[in-house]
Design an enzyme around this catalytic site. Structure first.
Site, PDB file in Angstrom:
ATOM      1  N   ASP A 111      -9.882   0.076  -1.950  1.00 33.17           N
ATOM      2  CA  ASP A 111      -9.080   1.066  -2.682  1.00 33.17           C
ATOM      3  C   ASP A 111      -9.915   2.310  -3.011  1.00 33.17           C
ATOM      4  OD1 ASP A 111      -6.776   2.016  -3.887  1.00 33.17           O
ATOM      5  OD2 ASP A 111      -7.256   1.144  -5.837  1.00 33.17           O
ATOM      6  N   ASN A 145       2.645  -0.418   0.069  1.00 33.79           N
ATOM      7  CA  ASN A 145       2.176   0.894   0.545  1.00 33.79           C
ATOM      8  C   ASN A 145       3.226   1.581   1.429  1.00 33.79           C
ATOM      9  OD1 ASN A 145      -1.307  -0.193   0.912  1.00 33.79           O
ATOM     10  ND2 ASN A 145      -0.329   0.815  -0.820  1.00 33.79           N
TER      11      ASN A 145
HETATM   12  C1  IPE Z   1      -4.118  -1.935  -2.917  1.00 37.76           C
HETATM   13  O1  IPE Z   1      -4.313  -0.641  -3.346  1.00 37.76           O
HETATM   14  C2  IPE Z   1      -3.756  -1.965  -1.467  1.00 37.76           C
HETATM   15  C3  IPE Z   1      -4.827  -1.673  -0.520  1.00 37.76           C
HETATM   16  C4  IPE Z   1      -6.042  -1.350  -0.835  1.00 37.76           C
HETATM   17  C5  IPE Z   1      -4.477  -1.778   0.877  1.00 37.76           C
HETATM   18  P1  IPE Z   1      -3.139   0.231  -3.986  1.00 37.76           P
HETATM   19  O2  IPE Z   1      -3.704   1.567  -4.245  1.00 37.76           O
HETATM   20  O3  IPE Z   1      -1.941   0.151  -3.120  1.00 37.76           O
HETATM   21  O4  IPE Z   1      -2.847  -0.548  -5.348  1.00 37.76           O
HETATM   22  P2  IPE Z   1      -2.203  -0.021  -6.704  1.00 37.76           P
HETATM   23  O5  IPE Z   1      -0.942   0.716  -6.341  1.00 37.76           O
HETATM   24  O6  IPE Z   1      -3.207   0.879  -7.365  1.00 37.76           O
HETATM   25  O7  IPE Z   1      -1.966  -1.266  -7.503  1.00 37.76           O
HETATM   26  C1  IPE Z   2      -6.494   2.487  -0.453  1.00 33.26           C
HETATM   27  O1  IPE Z   2      -6.679   3.763  -0.910  1.00 33.26           O
HETATM   28  C2  IPE Z   2      -5.955   2.462   0.952  1.00 33.26           C
HETATM   29  C3  IPE Z   2      -4.551   2.089   1.027  1.00 33.26           C
HETATM   30  C4  IPE Z   2      -3.815   1.753   0.008  1.00 33.26           C
HETATM   31  C5  IPE Z   2      -3.935   2.109   2.323  1.00 33.26           C
HETATM   32  P1  IPE Z   2      -5.562   4.529  -1.738  1.00 33.26           P
HETATM   33  O2  IPE Z   2      -4.741   5.313  -0.777  1.00 33.26           O
HETATM   34  O3  IPE Z   2      -4.796   3.618  -2.610  1.00 33.26           O
HETATM   35  O4  IPE Z   2      -6.460   5.498  -2.586  1.00 33.26           O
HETATM   36  P2  IPE Z   2      -6.259   5.903  -4.100  1.00 33.26           P
HETATM   37  O5  IPE Z   2      -6.192   4.626  -4.893  1.00 33.26           O
HETATM   38  O6  IPE Z   2      -4.994   6.684  -4.179  1.00 33.26           O
HETATM   39  O7  IPE Z   2      -7.469   6.710  -4.419  1.00 33.26           O
HETATM   40 MG    MG Z   3      -5.045   2.975  -4.504  1.00 31.77          MG
END
Ligand code: IPE
Ligand code: IPE
Ligand code: MG
Length: 240
Positions: A27, A75
């Site tokens: 993340d 996502n």
């Molecule tokens: C979890 O991260 C999913 C992945 C890293 C693929 P998210 O960014 O989607 O999680 P939330 O929304 O902060 O819980």
């Molecule tokens: C994790 O990074 C990757 C995926 C969820 C695909 P994020 O896209 O959630 O990055 P932040 O949390 O917004 O920084």
């Molecule tokens: Mg995230």
């Protein structure tokens, strides 16, 4: 004694030095990009680049399985341009990245509902699976369009179709059937939650959270976490 002076417990102690299975919630890509005034897609690109070095370090350390949370079921609900850029990255990088891991002797497998993806991506996933239809002591499990709750529901349905619903029959019907439960779950990016990752399997996982954004996370930080893992006492509900 180890070189860092810490004693590693062994023998009947359940806290073995090297975790068998590490799950990684990668993340923080979006924030990594935003901090640099870049589009979020640039963060996802940087995140993809970071996978091979970190996973290679884990495999070289003797870990038998790494599960990567690459794209959650939720996502899909992000704005279309972001979802499109994530799907494009999968399209472009999945094959070369997994080829590299397979060349290093790992078996690559996938968890999640692949029916969501367009034909070309489903074909890439099948090709990768066919390319490494061999036995290996090490597995890289890529969670794509994965959600822990829907995995449990799916597993219960499959278990019911095949007979009784028991812990054993559910485990056999999870995407991770045959893999050990994750000993460690690492989440980068500062949030302290599982976000629907390996909900069934994480019952006794040791959790590690770091503020480091995924593109900046490196082998040295994983090594520090693995050293802490070796010092943690796992009790699994027992007294010891
Ligand atoms: C979890 O991260 C999913 C992945 C890293 C693929 P998210 O960014 O989607 O999680 P939330 O929304 O902060 O819980
Ligand atoms: C994790 O990074 C990757 C995926 C969820 C695909 P994020 O896209 O959630 O990055 P932040 O949390 O917004 O920084
Ligand atoms: Mg995230």
């Amino acid at each position: 004694m180890r070189s860092d002076g810490k004693t590693v417990r062994s023998g009947s102690d359940k806290s073995t030095a090297v975790p068998k299975h590490i799950g990684i919630i990668m993340d923080g890509n979006g924030r990594w990009a935003t901090k640099r005034l870049l589009p979020r897609s640039a963060g996802h690109r940087a995140g993809v680049k970071n996978i091979t070095p970190v996973v290679t370090y884990a495999l070289e350390s003797g870990v038998s399985c790494v599960t990567l949370y690459a794209f959650s079921a939720e996502n899909k609900c992000r704005p279309k341009d972001e979802v499109d850029s994530l799907v494009d990255l999968i399209r472009k990088h999945l094959k070369p990245m997994t080829r590299d891991l397979i060349a290093r002797g790992a078996r690559v497998m996938f968890s999640g509902d692949r029916d969501y993806f367009p034909d070309d991506i489903r074909n890439i996933i099948s090709e990768v699976e066919n390319e490494n239809a061999f036995e290996s002591a090490q597995t890289v499990n890529i969670a794509l369009n994965y959600g822990g709750r829907s995995e449990i529901v799916r597993a219960c349905k499959l278990a019911a179709q095949n007979g009784e619903i028991t812990e054993t029959s559910i485990e056999k019907a999870l995407y991770t059937a045959g893999l050990p439960d994750p000993d460690m779950i690492v989440r980068t990016g500062g949030e302290k939650r599982l976000s629907n990752f390996l909900l069934y399997q994480s019952a006794y996982s040791e959790l590690f959270f770091t503020d480091t954004l995924w593109p900046d996370f490196d082998a040295a930080e994983l090594q520090t976490m693995m050293s802490e893992f070796a010092r943690r006492q796992r009790r699994f509900g027992k007294l010891q």
